[in-house]
Structures are given as C-alpha cells and as structure tokens.
Design a protein around this motif. Sequence first.
Motif, PDB file in Angstrom:
ATOM      1  N   ILE A 178      26.879  -1.230 -27.095  1.00 41.05           N
ATOM      2  CA  ILE A 178      27.845  -2.101 -26.405  1.00 41.05           C
ATOM      3  C   ILE A 178      28.171  -3.315 -27.271  1.00 41.05           C
ATOM      4  CG2 ILE A 178      28.181  -3.538 -24.350  1.00 41.05           C
ATOM      5  CD1 ILE A 178      26.187  -1.626 -22.935  1.00 41.05           C
ATOM      6  N   HIS A 208      19.628   1.721 -27.335  1.00 42.88           N
ATOM      7  CA  HIS A 208      20.743   2.461 -26.735  1.00 42.88           C
ATOM      8  C   HIS A 208      21.874   1.503 -26.356  1.00 42.88           C
ATOM      9  CE1 HIS A 208      18.591   6.326 -26.244  1.00 42.88           C
ATOM     10  NE2 HIS A 208      19.802   6.809 -26.112  1.00 42.88           N
ATOM     11  N   ASN A 209      21.489   0.416 -25.701  1.00 43.17           N
ATOM     12  CA  ASN A 209      22.493  -0.535 -25.221  1.00 43.17           C
ATOM     13  C   ASN A 209      23.148  -1.334 -26.336  1.00 43.17           C
ATOM     14  OD1 ASN A 209      22.064   0.196 -22.559  1.00 43.17           O
ATOM     15  ND2 ASN A 209      20.448  -1.327 -22.254  1.00 43.17           N
ATOM     16  N   LEU A 218      21.916  -7.596 -22.242  1.00 41.12           N
ATOM     17  CA  LEU A 218      21.099  -6.704 -23.085  1.00 41.12           C
ATOM     18  C   LEU A 218      19.687  -7.263 -23.231  1.00 41.12           C
ATOM     19  CD1 LEU A 218      23.452  -5.785 -26.093  1.00 41.12           C
ATOM     20  CD2 LEU A 218      22.985  -4.466 -24.051  1.00 41.12           C
ATOM     21  N   ASN A 235      17.725  -7.381 -19.855  1.00 36.79           N
ATOM     22  CA  ASN A 235      17.202  -6.077 -19.449  1.00 36.79           C
ATOM     23  C   ASN A 235      15.871  -5.782 -20.133  1.00 36.79           C
ATOM     24  OD1 ASN A 235      19.224  -5.491 -17.698  1.00 36.79           O
ATOM     25  ND2 ASN A 235      19.849  -3.598 -18.670  1.00 36.79           N
ATOM     26  N   MET A 239      25.035   0.114 -18.402  1.00 36.74           N
ATOM     27  CA  MET A 239      24.962  -1.259 -18.894  1.00 36.74           C
ATOM     28  C   MET A 239      26.348  -1.797 -19.228  1.00 36.74           C
ATOM     29  SD  MET A 239      22.778  -3.592 -19.584  1.00 36.74           S
ATOM     30  CE  MET A 239      23.198  -5.233 -20.131  1.00 36.74           C
ATOM     31  N   GLY A 240      27.182  -0.947 -19.844  1.00 37.58           N
ATOM     32  CA  GLY A 240      28.533  -1.366 -20.220  1.00 37.58           C
ATOM     33  C   GLY A 240      29.384  -1.705 -19.015  1.00 37.58           C
ATOM     34  N   ILE A 250      22.428   5.329 -20.018  1.00 30.22           N
ATOM     35  CA  ILE A 250      21.829   3.996 -20.190  1.00 30.22           C
ATOM     36  C   ILE A 250      22.891   3.015 -20.659  1.00 30.22           C
ATOM     37  CG2 ILE A 250      20.100   2.678 -21.470  1.00 30.22           C
ATOM     38  CD1 ILE A 250      18.541   5.299 -21.811  1.00 30.22           C
ATOM     39  N   SER A 251      23.639   3.420 -21.694  1.00 33.73           N
ATOM     40  CA  SER A 251      24.663   2.534 -22.252  1.00 33.73           C
ATOM     41  C   SER A 251      25.870   2.427 -21.325  1.00 33.73           C
ATOM     42  CB  SER A 251      25.108   3.053 -23.626  1.00 33.73           C
ATOM     43  OG  SER A 251      24.003   3.116 -24.503  1.00 33.73           O
TER      44      SER A 251
END
Length: 290
Positions: free
Chosen positions: A151, A147-148, A100, A103, A69-70, A65-66
């Motif tokens: 970042i 989770h994100n 972030l 989303n 996204m990263g 997930i991260s």
Amino acid sequence: MAVTVDDSSTGRVRPVIADAPGSRSWSRAFGDLSQGWKQRALWGHLGWQDIKQRYRRSVLGPLWISISMGVIALGLGLLYSVLFGLPIATFLPHVAVGLLIWNFVSGCTLEGSEVFIANEGLIKFLPAPLSLHVYRLVWRQTLFFLHNLVIWIVLMIVFPHPLGWSLLLAIPAFLLLMLNGGWIAILSGILATRFRDIPPIIASVVQLVFYMTPIVWSVDILSANAAVAERARLVELNPVFHFVEILRRPLLGEPTIWRFWAVVGVITVVGWVVGMLCLRNYRARVAYWV
C-alpha cells in the motif's frame, strides 16, 4: 546443589550430578531465548502457516491482508481529509502509513497477551522454549506488515514524496518495533497466564490508545491552532506516538527528530529488563498456569 560420592580407588570426592542452574536463573532465561532463536526454521514455518491457514480456501489468499488494509486506509484517509480540509495527497499517505505501523504494534500487543494461552497444548506436551511462541508471533506480524507495505509503495507512486537517504532509517526503526514486540509479548503473555483478566484489559487500553495516537489526525494541525497548541504537546506522553513517528517519518520523507528515537531506545532497554525479569522468575510456572 551438587551430589557427591567418595571414590575409594582415588581417595577423592567426585560429583555424580553436576551443578545445574535453578529454575529462577538468568542462564535459564537467556538460554530460553537462545534455544528459541536456534529453532527459527520451525517458528518461521509455523508463522507462515498461520497466515495460510487463516486464508485457506480463499480465492485471493493472503492478498486479502493488503486489500482489507488498503480499503480501511483509503476510507479513513478520504473521510478525515474532507473533515479537516486537508490535501488528500499528503493526508492519505499520513493515515495509511500510520495504520500500517499501528497494525503491527496492536497485533504484537493484543496477540502477545494471549501468546502462551493460545499455545497451551504445545506448551504442556512439547518440550520447547517459551520464546519460540514469541518469535513466531513477531514473525507473523512482520509478514502482515510486509504484505501491507504494498500500500505504501502504491501511495508513493500516486502521491510522490521527497524520499532520500533517510528512508534507510526505516530499517532500524522497524527492528526496534520488532524488539519491543518481543518483550511486550513475554511480559503480557506470562502475566495473562496467571491473571486471565489481563487480555480484555489490554484490549480496552489498546482501543483507547488508538484514538489518543495521531494515526487519523495530525499533531501539526493541532499545533498550528493557538487555542489547542499547548494541549497538543501532551501527545508526547503517549509512548506509541514515538514508535509511530520513528518509522512514519522516513517512509514519508519527513525530517528525522532524534528525540523520538531516544524515547524509543529508553523504552526498549527498560522493557527488556522488565521482560527478562519476568521470564527469569516465572518461566517455569507458565506450563502450570496455562
């Protein structure tokens, strides 16, 4: 209406069936929310299982997930900082934090429109409040957001920003986002069970709103250009812009603008009133429409 019977022993008329609120009553609607909240152990577990199931047999599991996204944030941040000629130290965190928040907003909106359709089996055969599925959805999106958030921590270490006590405003700001995710899921979810064209329409609108919201571009850049400064103010008509700003500004240590909070507050109140009206009037029909 109560059913009564004559009691010959006492000479009084007594009810044999107590008055029960109708299917379109406020007590049923608020009772649904209350009963759903009491089952937080269940939707909390189901929300976490949704994420584990999505990454089952994956080596890195939910870490994807991260990572995903990263990679997107880094790619878009580098690309647009070069195109606009902006310093990467300020623009990359701007884009990453915007993504972030976006989303979370888009996840609640897109999945919210199908929250009852996706749980058709449970709704038909399990006597549970409808709000349970809404709580589960918002909780799942919250886990994605948390989770994100890794970042953001990494970016604040690499590109330090002047974070102060205003950072604490990120907590009520995110709670407001969660509250709005709830009424959006209730309203769009119920309408989508009746009109199945709603989810694709919402998906198209969400994609359009992404480009109209300053996620990968900045209002300050446009406002500095006299040729488009007046048109840049039109972004205030976009409600998502206000939701993004109340959370992005404290996360980046930027000054608080209370106008954004006022707009979000009004939208939250109006949205919940409309959402509860929809829940009160059509809650009982969802099981037949899905």
